[in-house]
Design a protein around this motif. Structure first.
Motif, PDB file in Angstrom:
ATOM      1  N   ALA A 178       0.856  -1.187   0.000  1.00 47.18           N
ATOM      2  CA  ALA A 178       0.000   0.000   0.000  1.00 47.18           C
ATOM      3  C   ALA A 178       0.883   1.226   0.000  1.00 47.18           C
ATOM      4  O   ALA A 178       2.041   1.178   0.439  1.00 47.18           O
ATOM      5  CB  ALA A 178      -0.924   0.011   1.211  1.00 47.18           C
ATOM      6  N   THR A 182      -2.263   5.044   2.704  1.00 52.69           N
ATOM      7  CA  THR A 182      -3.325   4.069   2.960  1.00 52.69           C
ATOM      8  C   THR A 182      -2.832   2.811   3.662  1.00 52.69           C
ATOM      9  O   THR A 182      -3.625   1.909   3.913  1.00 52.69           O
ATOM     10  CB  THR A 182      -4.008   3.654   1.636  1.00 52.69           C
ATOM     11  OG1 THR A 182      -3.049   2.993   0.791  1.00 52.69           O
ATOM     12  CG2 THR A 182      -4.585   4.870   0.923  1.00 52.69           C
ATOM     13  N   GLU A 185      -4.579   2.170   7.066  1.00 49.42           N
ATOM     14  CA  GLU A 185      -6.007   1.914   6.823  1.00 49.42           C
ATOM     15  C   GLU A 185      -6.214   0.513   6.243  1.00 49.42           C
ATOM     16  O   GLU A 185      -7.104  -0.219   6.672  1.00 49.42           O
ATOM     17  CB  GLU A 185      -6.549   2.966   5.862  1.00 49.42           C
ATOM     18  CG  GLU A 185      -8.016   2.778   5.497  1.00 49.42           C
ATOM     19  CD  GLU A 185      -8.491   3.789   4.459  1.00 49.42           C
ATOM     20  OE1 GLU A 185      -9.648   3.661   4.004  1.00 49.42           O
ATOM     21  OE2 GLU A 185      -7.707   4.677   4.090  1.00 49.42           O
ATOM     22  N   GLN A 186      -5.371   0.135   5.275  1.00 54.60           N
ATOM     23  CA  GLN A 186      -5.497  -1.182   4.650  1.00 54.60           C
ATOM     24  C   GLN A 186      -5.167  -2.294   5.644  1.00 54.60           C
ATOM     25  O   GLN A 186      -5.830  -3.333   5.670  1.00 54.60           O
ATOM     26  CB  GLN A 186      -4.560  -1.258   3.439  1.00 54.60           C
ATOM     27  CG  GLN A 186      -4.720  -2.516   2.599  1.00 54.60           C
ATOM     28  CD  GLN A 186      -3.947  -2.447   1.299  1.00 54.60           C
ATOM     29  OE1 GLN A 186      -3.853  -1.384   0.681  1.00 54.60           O
ATOM     30  NE2 GLN A 186      -3.379  -3.567   0.883  1.00 54.60           N
ATOM     31  N   SER A 187      -4.168  -2.069   6.483  1.00 53.15           N
ATOM     32  CA  SER A 187      -3.787  -3.069   7.484  1.00 53.15           C
ATOM     33  C   SER A 187      -4.877  -3.234   8.532  1.00 53.15           C
ATOM     34  O   SER A 187      -5.191  -4.363   8.951  1.00 53.15           O
ATOM     35  CB  SER A 187      -2.468  -2.667   8.151  1.00 53.15           C
ATOM     36  OG  SER A 187      -1.420  -2.566   7.200  1.00 53.15           O
TER      37      SER A 187
END
Length: 220
Positions: A178, A182, A185-187
């Protein structure tokens, strides 16, 4: 040195001390955080481990570690093994958000989590002990052997290769990548998705999968 906060059911652990090198104080803070997390791992709970700026974790603080007495070194080794062991079988899902470099002990911390997402464009994953002359005890070697394929473990260990996010994904080291904006947020989204699983069986399955590896660390 390590910041802990809870967002909903998500435990967010952030190493925020520059290079985030591992020393006795780092150990104590991480062990205290693990105590907190283990007492709050019900339905919906998950943990995300990350760093700040250009480093996820740059391994051991050699200056501080080399200054330890033999007795203190024994405690240091015991605490390091305990932290990895507890991460491996933590009853809730764990995701490492590799915001930057994960070298040596930092690479092993990332591998001790269930999943890894790397920042693209900056930061390496590197088992660098071969270049700095530091031996890896057999129980720690078990993490490499248990989390990576034999050829990837061999190459990571014997060449000290610095993996980018793309290379780490191709090697099966990282599960995703990512951009910096982000990554967290993605994790957190991945951790929250995993946290929808039934916690009792999730704990049992992780113990079956990683229990022998964790037990070897403590025994060693």
């Amino acid at each position: 040195m390590i910041e802990y906060k809870k967002e909903g059911s998500l435990h967010l652990v952030t190493m925020n001390d520059g290079q985030n090198t591992i020393c006795p104080q780092w150990h104590q803070e991480m062990l205290d955080i693990l105590d907190t997390v283990e007492n709050d791992c019900g339905q919906g709970a998950a943990l995300v481990l990350t760093g700040t700026d250009k480093f996820f974790c740059n391994g051991l603080n050699l200056e501080k570690v080399m200054a330890l007495s033999p007795e203190e070194m024994q405690v240091f080794a015991k605490n390091m093994a305990e932290i990895h062991s507890r991460f491996l079988v933590l009853q809730c899902p764990t995701v490492a958000a590799l915001n930057g470099h994960a070298f040596a002990g930092g690479a092993f911390m990332a591998l001790s989590c269930d999943y890894r997402i790397m920042r693209e464009g900056r930061g390496w994953f590197c088992v660098s002990e071969v270049d700095v002359g530091v031996p890896i005890p057999p129980p720690m070697m078990g993490i490499l052997q248990g989390k990576l394929t034999p050829n990837i473990a061999r190459d990571a260990l014997l060449t000290g290769k610095r993996y980018t996010a793309e290379e780490a994904m191709a090697a099966g080291i990282a599960d995703g990548k990512a951009c910096a904006e982000t990554l967290l947020e993605q994790s957190m989204a991945l951790a929250s998705l995993l946290a929808t699983k039934e916690p009792g069986i999730f704990k049992t399955l992780k113990q079956t999968l990683f229990g022998p590896m964790a037990e070897a660390l403590v025994a060693g």
